[in-house]
Enzyme design. Structure first.
Site, PDB file in Angstrom:
ATOM      1  CB  SER A   1       2.271  -3.614  -8.646  1.00 11.57           C
ATOM      2  OG  SER A   1       3.098  -3.896  -7.550  1.00 11.57           O
TER       3      SER A   1
ATOM      4  CE  LYS B   1       4.707   0.745  -2.878  1.00 12.54           C
ATOM      5  NZ  LYS B   1       3.867   1.418  -1.855  1.00 12.54           N
TER       6      LYS B   1
ATOM      7  CG  LEU C   1      -1.980  -1.061   1.329  1.00 14.18           C
ATOM      8  CD1 LEU C   1      -2.614  -1.055   2.727  1.00 14.18           C
ATOM      9  CD2 LEU C   1      -3.043  -0.860   0.257  1.00 14.18           C
TER      10      LEU C   1
END
Length: 204
Positions: A111, A43, A38
């Protein structure tokens, strides 16, 4: 998107192989580490820290970040489901070229769809695609909200926002599973490095 290639377009075989390029850069094997999770999960932060560590160890890397790519290659795409699919398709092709160049590539993209991530995996040779699930609860991501996007999404100012009014399909069997609400950045990087070492991607 349909394939528009003419029958006259033929793949050109290089004299220098992918393995030779990787070995010249000090890698045993090139690969793409595909960070998914999310918005606000961590990330980009973890991918950045991992790239810095690999760089310090002397490896050749490149980090493709979702926001950065949308400033150039994918600046014509929006955030509806169709554009999200095309966004990942283009990035998948870029990672294939980078891996062919012998690099260790990292991508930081939400993604959200399993089918898209599976297509990316299928585009690469066995062992070259490493799915890294940055598993962070939605509540934690909203609390962090580094760009203020969740506030805007909750207010209806941003449409098709993953986790709010657009689905996120979490990986069922990721290659690496990272829970950022339980680990600090250094620990997350260590887990990924250990995976690369165990998989003999790294020489040292």
């Amino acid at each position: 998107m349909t394939n528009q290639h003419s029958p006259d377009v033929v793949w050109h075989q290089h004299n220098v192989s992918k393995k030779a390029r990787a070995n010249a850069k000090g890698h045993r094997k090139p690969a793409v580490l595909w960070f998914t999770g999310l918005s606000g999960s961590g990330k980009s932060t973890i991918a950045n820290a991992l790239e810095q560590k690999l760089f310090e160890l002397g490896y050749h890397t490149y980090l493709l970040d979702g926001d950065n790519v949308r400033h150039g290659l994918n600046k014509d795409l929006g955030f509806n489901d169709t554009d999200r699919v095309e966004n990942i398709r283009r990035i998948a092709e870029v990672t294939k070229l980078f891996v062919d160049a012998g690099l260790i590539v990292m991508t930081a993209f939400i993604s959200p769809f399993r089918s898209d991530r599976q297509l990316v995996r299928q585009l690469h040779a066995v062992g070259e695609f490493i799915e890294v699930f940055i598993d962070t609860p939605l509540a934690v991501c909203e609390q962090r909200d580094p760009k203020g996007l969740y506030i805007k999404a909750r207010a209806g100012e941003i449409k098709h926002f993953t986790g709010i009014d657009s689905v996120y399909e979490a990986p069922l069997t990721p290659d690496i599973h990272i829970k950022t609400d339980e680990m600090d950045i250094d620990a997350c990087v260590s887990v990924i490095l250990q995976y690369l070492q165990n998989g003999e991607y790294l020489i040292r």
